[in-house]
Design an enzyme around this catalytic site. Structure first.
Site, PDB file in Angstrom:
ATOM      1  N   ASP A  13       0.877  -1.176   0.000  1.00  0.00           N
ATOM      2  CA  ASP A  13       0.000   0.000   0.000  1.00  0.00           C
ATOM      3  C   ASP A  13       0.912   1.223   0.000  1.00  0.00           C
ATOM      4  OD1 ASP A  13      -1.785   2.046   0.459  1.00  0.00           O
ATOM      5  OD2 ASP A  13      -2.311   1.429   2.497  1.00  0.00           O
ATOM      6  N   LYS A  77       3.100  11.208  -3.810  1.00  0.00           N
ATOM      7  CA  LYS A  77       1.935  10.602  -4.461  1.00  0.00           C
ATOM      8  C   LYS A  77       1.014  11.663  -5.049  1.00  0.00           C
ATOM      9  CE  LYS A  77      -1.573   7.064  -3.476  1.00  0.00           C
ATOM     10  NZ  LYS A  77      -2.044   6.106  -2.454  1.00  0.00           N
ATOM     11  N   GLU A 182      -7.283   0.674  -4.282  1.00  0.00           N
ATOM     12  CA  GLU A 182      -7.221   0.563  -2.823  1.00  0.00           C
ATOM     13  C   GLU A 182      -8.528   0.085  -2.193  1.00  0.00           C
ATOM     14  OE1 GLU A 182      -5.790   4.426  -1.810  1.00  0.00           O
ATOM     15  OE2 GLU A 182      -3.763   4.027  -2.555  1.00  0.00           O
ATOM     16  N   ASP A 208     -12.724   4.861   1.909  1.00  0.00           N
ATOM     17  CA  ASP A 208     -11.258   4.907   2.080  1.00  0.00           C
ATOM     18  C   ASP A 208     -10.783   6.354   2.115  1.00  0.00           C
ATOM     19  OD1 ASP A 208      -8.534   4.651   2.049  1.00  0.00           O
ATOM     20  OD2 ASP A 208      -8.413   3.424   0.246  1.00  0.00           O
TER      21      ASP A 208
END
Length: 612
Positions: A13, A77, A182, A208
């Protein structure tokens, strides 16, 4: 590319703020979330270059961020797969202490001081360093090389962002078996942990909310089939945005109460941000908390408090944006919230009470921090096919954004609508727009806007060699999305057999094969330098310990009586030399110099002890 059966396959992850790695343990028949060298299941997605030319990754990098803010990188990211001119990048740059500049083809590059020189790093390179750290954590646990990985990305990541993540994996020396969404990975974790309790079909809503991205997905689970019905999200909404609001709130308070403006001081802002992040976590279980920073700016201490109600107030529009995304996902899936059997909360920010308020049937048995890596590890084990105890799951994901091409007058023609199950292959017929047209340019876009130029251009190609004919000559355009959500577009003129295609693997947003090879070599060079640094640190520690032993030995009367004045002088000179070597700037002395002196001093010590 590494073979699938070479070494272990792990699930990673790769988070905006924290990353996590997991592996399927065949002997136990379950997934193991792997602890790092600090004993934590998550590792900060931080990379830093220090003044002593050391590269730090993870906890070590985050721990020194306040004293070295301009050379500590996080949020890679949020840059990956984007353009420098992107409004999101421009907005984020105002909050980052490190410098971001425009590179070739408008690619954002992070500018850092390395060995006294300015060096530019892409987001893929920084992410690859975090991935390398995760690989090393897994290798230390497994005592075996790790070559293969399944890496997770936000469901709403576009094509460029997905490919850039694969590039980061390649630079880290990983064979990326698959990119998985995810929320889908979290649903796998839920399915495996809870499936024994339920019979028949269940609708699972995955919420999420991580450090930098927000995704929701609605899945139907029946037996071993996991089918994604719809997904929605925001690749730029997460815990860091809540932190930013708190920082802004307290910056204004400091201006008002202390008559100080800390906006231009990266160190003060970093320390305040750390305190705000801690306060945010505390407010997940307390109604009020203190924010205290000693000598925050110009020697002035800062101390204040914030209530959960105030935290909710300053972030209310962000919470409302979350709810709008939830409603959008339910609408796309053609479901009502009453049809949802369970809500699975994933990501550290999902612990915020305001986020959980009103959620029916919240699943508490899934660890929000490790669920995504858990699901990725299961997928990795399935793809390698080398484990007997892995449940044989069927995963049916969806395309997060509509895919199509531009028609006359800038119209977006959708070939694959968003939330279409993937992998998928669809062909649509188009027609020439002018008489005797010999070639046609096909622009490939993704997005939901009716005007093509308002969407994201993935790439374009030209189909030539058409049959000269009146306008309206037919052409077949085929869109093919693979299991990773990566797109290949082809076009064909059936009358001539002329074809052309684009896999969008070398568009400007992605690194070329040559660039990847160069960056892999640079990553290996960094690894060698890291090992040299650690070796030098070990030698310096050994030399320091030897000096300590020698000084203690000289304090003993029996030893002093057995030493001649000449021997005593030689030993004291050697100790002085060693002390000087340790006190000097360590970059001035190579490992060989330190090792030579260590060997001489150690030899002297052994002779002294032998006489004693």
């Amino acid at each position: 590319m590494a073979k699938k059966d070479e070494g272990y396959a792990v699930g990673i992850d790769l988070g905006t703020t924290y990353s996590c790695v997991a592996v399927w343990q065949e002997q136990h028949g379950r997934v193991e979330i792997i602890h790092n060298d600090q004993g934590n299941k998550t590792t900060p997605s931080f990379v830093a270059f220090t003044q002593d030319h050391q590269r730090l990754i993870g906890d070590a990098a985050k721990n020194q961020a306040a004293t070295n803010p301009q050379n500590t990188v996080f949020d890679a990211k949020r840059l990956i797969g984007r353009k420098f001119s992107d409004s999101i990048v421009q907005k984020d740059m105002m909050l980052w202490p490190f410098k971001v500049i425009a590179g070739v083809d408008d690619k954002p590059m992070i500018s850092l001081d390395y060995k006294g020189h300015e060096k530019h790093f892409s987001a893929e390179e920084i992410s690859s360093m975090v991935l390398t750290k995760m690989r090393e954590i897994a290798e230390a646990f497994l005592v075996s090389p790790v070559k293969n990985a399944v890496i997770t990305v936000p469901a709403y990541f576009n094509d460029s962002q997905r490919k850039a993540t694969i590039d980061a994996g390649a630079i880290a020396g990983l064979n990326v078996l698959k990119i998985i969404n995810e929320p889908t990975a979290a649903a796998i974790a839920y399915g495996l942990e809870k499936r024994s309790k339920y019979v028949g079909e269940r609708n699972i809503f995955v919420f999420d909310l991580g450090g930098g991205t927000f995704d929701v997905s609605l899945l139907t689970i029946k037996d071993d089939v996991f089918q994604v019905k719809a997904t929605a999200g925001n690749t730029h909404l997460g815990g860091e945005d809540f932190d930013n609001r708190m920082v802004s709130y307290f910056v204004e308070e400091i201006k008002r109460k202390k008559k100080l403006d800390i906006i231009g001081n990266p160190k003060a802002l970093r320390r305040l941000r750390t305190a705000c992040e801690k306060a945010k976590r505390t407010l997940s279980f307390a109604n009020v908390t203190n924010v205290e920073v000693d000598a925050l700016f110009q020697g002035v201490d800062f101390s204040s408090s914030i209530t959960r109600a105030k935290f909710d107030e300053i972030n209310m529009d962000l919470f409302e944006e979350c709810m709008e995304t939830v409603e959008k996902c339910l609408t796309d899936a053609k479901m009502d919230k009453t049809n949802v059997d369970d809500v699975v909360l994933v990501g550290g920010s999902s612990r915020i009470p305001k986020v959980q308020r009103g959620r029916k049937e919240v699943c508490k048995g899934i660890n929000p921090d490790g669920a995504v890596a858990y699901g990725a590890a299961v997928q990795a084990a399935l793809l390698t096919g080398s484990f007997n105890s892995v449940p044989n799951l069927v995963l049916m994901d969806v395309a997060p954004l509509s895919l199509g091409c531009m028609l006359l007058h800038d119209v977006m023609s959708v070939v694959i609508p968003r939330n279409t199950s993937i992998p998928v292959k669809k062909t649509k017929q188009y027609f020439t727009t002018i008489d005797n047209q010999l070639k046609v340019s096909i622009g490939v876009y993704e997005g939901e806007r009716p005007k093509a130029i308002d969407n994201h251009l993935l790439g374009s190609f030209v189909l030539s060699g058409l049959t000269p004919a009146p306008r309206g000559h037919p052409l077949d355009v085929c869109f093919n999305v693979d299991q990773n959500g990566i797109l290949t577009v082809s076009a064909m003129d059936k009358s001539t057999g002329s074809t052309n295609a684009i896999t969008i693997t070398n568009n400007k947003a992605r690194l070329s094969t040559e660039e990847i090879k160069r960056l892999i070599q640079e990553a290996q060079d960094f690894h060698i330098e890291d090992k040299k640094f650690l070796r030098k640190a070990e030698v310096m520690n050994a030399l320091d310990h030897c000096v300590y032993k020698m000084r203690n030995a000289l304090k003993k009367k029996d030893i002093n009586l057995n030493l001649s004045s000449e021997e005593n002088k030689k030993i004291k000179d050697a100790i002085t030399m060693a002390t000087n070597l340790l006190d000097e700037n360590e970059q001035q002395n190579g490992i060989d110099v330190l090792e030579d002196h260590l060997n001489k001093l150690e030899s002297m010590y052994q002779r002294v002890i032998a006489k004693y």
